[in-house]
Motif scaffolding. Structure first.
Motif, PDB file in Angstrom:
ATOM      1  N   GLU A 125      -4.261  -0.522  -7.837  1.00  8.97           N
ATOM      2  CA  GLU A 125      -5.668  -0.351  -7.463  1.00  8.97           C
ATOM      3  C   GLU A 125      -5.748   0.916  -6.621  1.00  8.97           C
ATOM      4  O   GLU A 125      -5.309   0.948  -5.471  1.00  8.97           O
ATOM      5  N   VAL A 126      -6.287   1.993  -7.226  1.00  4.87           N
ATOM      6  CA  VAL A 126      -6.320   3.314  -6.593  1.00  4.87           C
ATOM      7  C   VAL A 126      -7.613   3.476  -5.797  1.00  4.87           C
ATOM      8  O   VAL A 126      -8.690   3.095  -6.259  1.00  4.87           O
ATOM      9  N   SER A 127      -7.489   4.077  -4.607  1.00  2.43           N
ATOM     10  CA  SER A 127      -8.662   4.333  -3.768  1.00  2.43           C
ATOM     11  C   SER A 127      -9.541   5.411  -4.405  1.00  2.43           C
ATOM     12  O   SER A 127      -9.120   6.135  -5.309  1.00  2.43           O
ATOM     13  N   GLU A 128     -10.752   5.542  -3.901  1.00  5.37           N
ATOM     14  CA  GLU A 128     -11.728   6.501  -4.432  1.00  5.37           C
ATOM     15  C   GLU A 128     -11.202   7.934  -4.409  1.00  5.37           C
ATOM     16  O   GLU A 128     -11.383   8.677  -5.357  1.00  5.37           O
ATOM     17  N   GLU A 129     -10.543   8.341  -3.320  1.00  6.18           N
ATOM     18  CA  GLU A 129     -10.052   9.722  -3.223  1.00  6.18           C
ATOM     19  C   GLU A 129      -8.730   9.931  -3.957  1.00  6.18           C
ATOM     20  O   GLU A 129      -8.279  11.055  -4.123  1.00  6.18           O
ATOM     21  N   LYS A 153      -8.390  14.824  -7.820  1.00  2.00           N
ATOM     22  CA  LYS A 153      -7.741  13.549  -7.509  1.00  2.00           C
ATOM     23  C   LYS A 153      -6.451  13.388  -8.295  1.00  2.00           C
ATOM     24  O   LYS A 153      -6.410  13.706  -9.480  1.00  2.00           O
ATOM     25  N   THR A 174      -4.439   7.024  -1.945  1.00  2.00           N
ATOM     26  CA  THR A 174      -3.792   5.759  -1.610  1.00  2.00           C
ATOM     27  C   THR A 174      -4.007   4.780  -2.757  1.00  2.00           C
ATOM     28  O   THR A 174      -4.974   4.894  -3.518  1.00  2.00           O
ATOM     29  N   ALA A 175      -3.080   3.850  -2.857  1.00  2.00           N
ATOM     30  CA  ALA A 175      -3.187   2.809  -3.880  1.00  2.00           C
ATOM     31  C   ALA A 175      -2.473   1.565  -3.389  1.00  2.00           C
ATOM     32  O   ALA A 175      -1.534   1.639  -2.591  1.00  2.00           O
ATOM     33  N   VAL A 176      -2.935   0.431  -3.885  1.00  2.00           N
ATOM     34  CA  VAL A 176      -2.274  -0.838  -3.616  1.00  2.00           C
ATOM     35  C   VAL A 176      -1.550  -1.237  -4.896  1.00  2.00           C
ATOM     36  O   VAL A 176      -2.157  -1.301  -5.971  1.00  2.00           O
ATOM     37  N   SER A 233       0.844  -1.189   0.000  1.00  2.00           N
ATOM     38  CA  SER A 233       0.000   0.000   0.000  1.00  2.00           C
ATOM     39  C   SER A 233       0.886   1.248   0.000  1.00  2.00           C
ATOM     40  O   SER A 233       1.905   1.293   0.695  1.00  2.00           O
ATOM     41  N   THR A 246       0.636   5.625   0.213  1.00  5.77           N
ATOM     42  CA  THR A 246      -0.211   6.767   0.542  1.00  5.77           C
ATOM     43  C   THR A 246       0.498   8.063   0.176  1.00  5.77           C
ATOM     44  O   THR A 246       1.688   8.231   0.460  1.00  5.77           O
TER      45      THR A 246
END
Length: 112
Positions: A45-49, A32, A52-54, A14, A16
């Motif tokens: 895989e990016v978070s909604e905001e 964003k 952060t991403a994995v 992860s 951030t």
């Protein structure tokens, strides 16, 4: 500032974003951030905001470069800032020998 992360082809990590000013104080972004694989086979895989991403390693060892871009100018204008992450994927090492035992059999052939 480029970032280098080393993981095996069996891992994910992860990441951030915490935007700051030149003096290190927290800063806001306009919209964003965008994340894009520019070289390599690993996945994001990016978070909604978008902060952060994995990062998931590819199955094959090798480097993946990920470009992250954001607008630092709050309001009408655009001041693009960017960073690059190099995800170095190495092959996972063997941790056991995986012994398989065959079926027992006589050591001498039966008498005729």
């Amino acid at each position: 500032m480029p970032v280098k992360i080393k993981i095996t082809n069996e891992q994910k990590v992860s990441v951030t974003l915490t935007p700051t000013t030149d003096s290190g104080k927290p800063a806001k972004l306009d919209g964003k951030p965008t994340w894009e694989v520019i070289i390599g086979d690993s996945a994001i895989e990016v978070s909604e905001e978008g902060l952060t991403a994995v990062l998931t390693s590819s199955d094959n060892p090798g480097d993946t470069q990920i470009l992250i871009k954001a607008d630092a100018d709050i309001g009408e204008g655009v001041e693009e800032i960017s960073d690059v992450i190099t995800l170095e994927v190495v092959g996972a090492s063997a941790k056991n020998l995986g012994i398989t035992v065959g079926k027992p059999e006589p050591k001498t052939p039966p008498a005729p």
